[in-house]
Design an enzyme around this catalytic site. Structure first.
Site, PDB file in Angstrom:
ATOM      1  N   HIS A 118       0.835  -1.199   0.000  1.00  0.00           N
ATOM      2  CA  HIS A 118       0.000   0.000   0.000  1.00  0.00           C
ATOM      3  C   HIS A 118       0.866   1.243   0.000  1.00  0.00           C
ATOM      4  O   HIS A 118       2.031   1.208   0.388  1.00  0.00           O
ATOM      5  CB  HIS A 118      -0.926   0.018   1.219  1.00  0.00           C
ATOM      6  CG  HIS A 118      -0.198  -0.044   2.527  1.00  0.00           C
ATOM      7  ND1 HIS A 118       0.227  -1.235   3.074  1.00  0.00           N
ATOM      8  CD2 HIS A 118       0.195   0.918   3.393  1.00  0.00           C
ATOM      9  CE1 HIS A 118       0.837  -1.001   4.220  1.00  0.00           C
ATOM     10  NE2 HIS A 118       0.834   0.296   4.435  1.00  0.00           N
ATOM     11  N   CYS A 132       1.774   3.416  11.791  1.00  0.00           N
ATOM     12  CA  CYS A 132       2.756   2.943  10.819  1.00  0.00           C
ATOM     13  C   CYS A 132       3.106   4.103   9.902  1.00  0.00           C
ATOM     14  O   CYS A 132       2.428   5.131   9.914  1.00  0.00           O
ATOM     15  CB  CYS A 132       2.216   1.754  10.011  1.00  0.00           C
ATOM     16  SG  CYS A 132       0.820   2.145   8.931  1.00  0.00           S
TER      17      CYS A 132
END
Length: 690
Positions: free
Chosen positions: A65, A201
């Site tokens: 991603h 993250c």
């Protein structure tokens, strides 16, 4: 997720053999749907995110991603692989691959929807249904939430279940993850253990929310109340201070710094990377409970939580952590180097080479005299340079022990300067200071003393210990080593100097701004970070800067002379690389290396070695630590210096053009370069190989 995934974005027979090929196959579906505008630019962003940390998850899931300017709207593509694809997960290849594409400026609502998918991936029922689904439309409906996993297992179609309620009981965004159970209401005296957690993250799209769901699920299974604050791309809602105050422990699962971390000070804390929150949540919960039973708490009360621990999984090796400690110091030191070095160089340019003999501008400054302005700039730069070693040592200690390491680190660095231990002394002082603070923090402290630990006890004891070791024990040997290295550099001539230049050139171009590049750069700047640097030190600085300019300039030239070998995105990057290379910003070549490392990096290293060797051969010197072509007037032998850079650029350009020209297209996929850019739609569906 009504518009984020459709049947056209599902491949139930994904035949890719590598994660790069899988990302390309799914991205081509996005390109066909108009969700991606530049295939190669988007894939470069995916690769850059993958380089930060593998996106494979336990349980056979790959979730590449990124956020990219080449994405028009938030999009999901799903692929199912029979053979499995390695995404770096500890338990083996992934058979379920989700490619998540978010625009660079994605709105909060869409990112929140993406987070809900990440939470669903923690459900075995959901992933089992995806493995058993037989139609792309059914898979898309399941991911959107139009059908439930149970309905897919029963063979219900997407059309039959459009109006089915979709909220799974374990992923409700509105329910408090740690709400009180009926048993707790009946027996309030047996209050469950309470944990607050933070997950984050680098991208803030997937791992952040998957770790949150994993921790909440493990908490329910263990009878523990877990309340999670997700610090993702969709923003974050702060935990209620009352919830934090009532918590018995804290879990921080993150790969970027936790915002407002001081809120959790004084509580038992487990600090790990975000992937640990996904893969071993039950273990983290057990660990924080054990810490609470032992009475261990965060700094200032005793448990060491450092920036290095926050940067990745706690299973990282000591060598990795040591590199991060040193890079922490270097990253804070570099701005002082750039500012101080350029000021000193400008001082020499205005005041001549005797400006270092000028009296203090406090005693003598004439507004109309150029020499006075030169002396002023030189003396300001000199003061900035005086901070180099203390800042290096202080922030190495900070990387190890957080803020408590700053005081002993700065003290040790200042002592290193006073005893002429220099750069090597600063490295040693920083590591010693961090180690001493970590040792003190592990000592069990009575509750009454915890308030004075960070402001009195830790600075006092650690500074005394570091000072003793630097003055009495290791200072003199390090100073002798520093003097020996300086004398050796001053004695380098002929072949030895050329070989050193080639080696430094290779290091500057090996990782294009990474740790090896920074080692070479720091080595060079340490030599000129004195009032009167030696001629050899200035030659080394010149060679390092020249070599660092080669990769982006070479890529810019290559995209100009053989543009057909590069994608449209790379040709655009090539225009910017002219300026970046001329400014000595080696990172300008990173987009090219990320897309084709096996051809770009060796080519860049060859050109850098040639330039470094030639710079040393022609005795070019440089007093400024940065600036590129903008400090050419401050370079000794500037014409030959520029010829050395040009030679290296030509070597790198020739090599990368030859290597890319030899590349053969893989059967069944679009050819590199022009084939990709000229006919993206022909390759978008990956037809049977011609």
């Amino acid at each position: 997720m009504s518009e984020m995934i459709t049947a056209d974005l599902v491949d139930l027979d994904l035949s890719a053999e590598s994660k790069e090929a899988a990302a390309r196959a799914l991205a081509e579906r996005m390109l066909t749907k108009g969700r991606v505008t530049d295939l190669d630019g988007f894939l470069a962003d995916v690769a850059a995110r993958e380089a930060q940390m593998p996106t494979g998850l336990d349980g056979g899931i790959g979730i590449p991603h990124c956020r990219s300017e080449h994405v028009t709207e938030p999009t999901l593509a799903f692929g199912r692989s029979a053979a499995g694809i390695d995404f770096g997960a500890a338990d083996g290849p992934a058979d379920l691959v989700f490619l998540i594409a978010a625009p660079a400026g994605a709105d909060d609502a869409h990112l929140t929807i993406l987070s809900s998918l990440a939470r669903q991936l923690m459900s075995a029922e959901f992933t089992d249904a995806l493995r058993g689904v037989s139609e792309p439309s059914a898979a898309a409906a399941l991911i959107r939430g139009d059908v439930s996993p149970a309905e897919v297992a029963d063979g219900a179609s997407a059309a039959e279940a459009t109006d089915t309620a979709t909220a799974p009981p374990t992923a409700s965004a509105g329910a408090a993850p740690g709400s009180t159970t009926p048993e707790a209401v009946e027996a309030p005296q047996a209050r469950p253990f309470r944990i607050v957690a933070v997950t984050s993250c680098p991208t803030g799209i997937a791992h952040t929310y998957m770790a949150a769901e994993s921790l909440e699920k493990a908490g329910r299974e263990a009878g523990v109340e877990v309340t999670v604050e997700t610090q993702g791309s969709a923003g974050f809602t702060r935990l209620d201070p009352a919830v934090i105050a009532a918590a018995d422990g804290v879990v921080l699962a993150h790969d970027v710094p936790v915002r407002e971390k001081d809120r959790f000070a004084g509580k038992p804390t487990v600090d790990v990377g975000v992937k640990a929150g996904i893969s071993r949540p039950a273990e983290l919960i057990s660990e924080v409970r054990a810490k609470a039973e032992r009475g261990e708490t965060t700094a200032p009360a005793g448990a060491a939580t450092t920036p290095v621990d926050r940067a990745g999984d706690s299973t990282e090796g000591y060598g990795t952590k040591l590199r991060k400690w040193l890079m922490s110091g270097v990253s804070y030191m570099v701005p002082f180097v750039a500012a101080g070095g350029l000021l000193i160089a400008l001082g020499f340019a205005l005041g001549g080479w005797t400006v270092n003999k000028a009296p203090s501008v406090m005693d003598h400054f004439v507004w109309t005299q150029t020499d006075s302005w030169g002396a002023l700039l030189f003396q300001i730069g000199g003061m900035a340079f005086n901070f180099l070693v203390p800042v290096l040592a202080g922030y190495i200690a900070y990387g190890m022990a957080d803020r408590p390491g700053l005081v002993p680190g700065f003290v040790g660095g200042a002592i290193s300067l006073s005893i002429n231990a220099g750069f090597l002394g600063g490295l040693a002082a920083g590591l010693i200071a961090g180690g001493v603070v970590l040792a003190i923090q592990r000592v069990r402290i009575p509750a009454a003393m915890r308030g004075i630990m960070p402001v009195v006890v830790i600075p006092l004891i650690s500074s005394a210990v570091v000072g003793f070791l630097m003055f009495v024990v290791i200072g003199k040997p390090i100073a002798a080593a520093q003097k020996g290295m300086t004398d050796w550099l001053n004695g380098l001539t002929g072949t030895n100097a050329v070989l050193l230049g080639a080696l430094l050139g290779l290091m500057m171009c090996f990782d294009l701004g990474g740790p090896v590049n920074k080692v070479a750069y720091t080595f060079a700047t340490a030599g000129i970070a004195v009032a009167s640097p030696s001629d050899s030190a200035m030659k080394i600085m010149a060679a390092v800067m020249a070599a660092g300019m080669v990769p982006p300039l070479a890529m810019a030239l290559a995209t100009t002379v053989r543009g057909k070998l590069f994608t449209p995105a790379e040709r655009e990057n090539g225009k910017a690389a002219w300026v970046l290379g001329a400014s000595f910003i080696t990172e300008g070549a990173i987009p090219f290396a990320a897309a084709d490392p096996l051809r770009v990096i060796p080519s860049a290293m060859a050109g850098g070695a040639v330039t470094g060797a030639l710079s040393m051969m022609v005795d070019a010197t440089l007093r400024a630590p940065h600036g590129g072509i903008f400090v050419v007037p401050l370079i000794g032998n500037p014409f030959l210096y520029l010829l050395a850079i040009a030679a290296g650029v030509c070597v790198s350009t020739a090599l990368v053009v030859v290597l890319k020209g030899m590349r053969k297209p893989v059967q069944g996929t679009p050819a590199a370069g022009s084939a990709k850019s000229a006919a993206p739609e022909q390759g978008s569906k990956q037809p049977v190989a011609a």
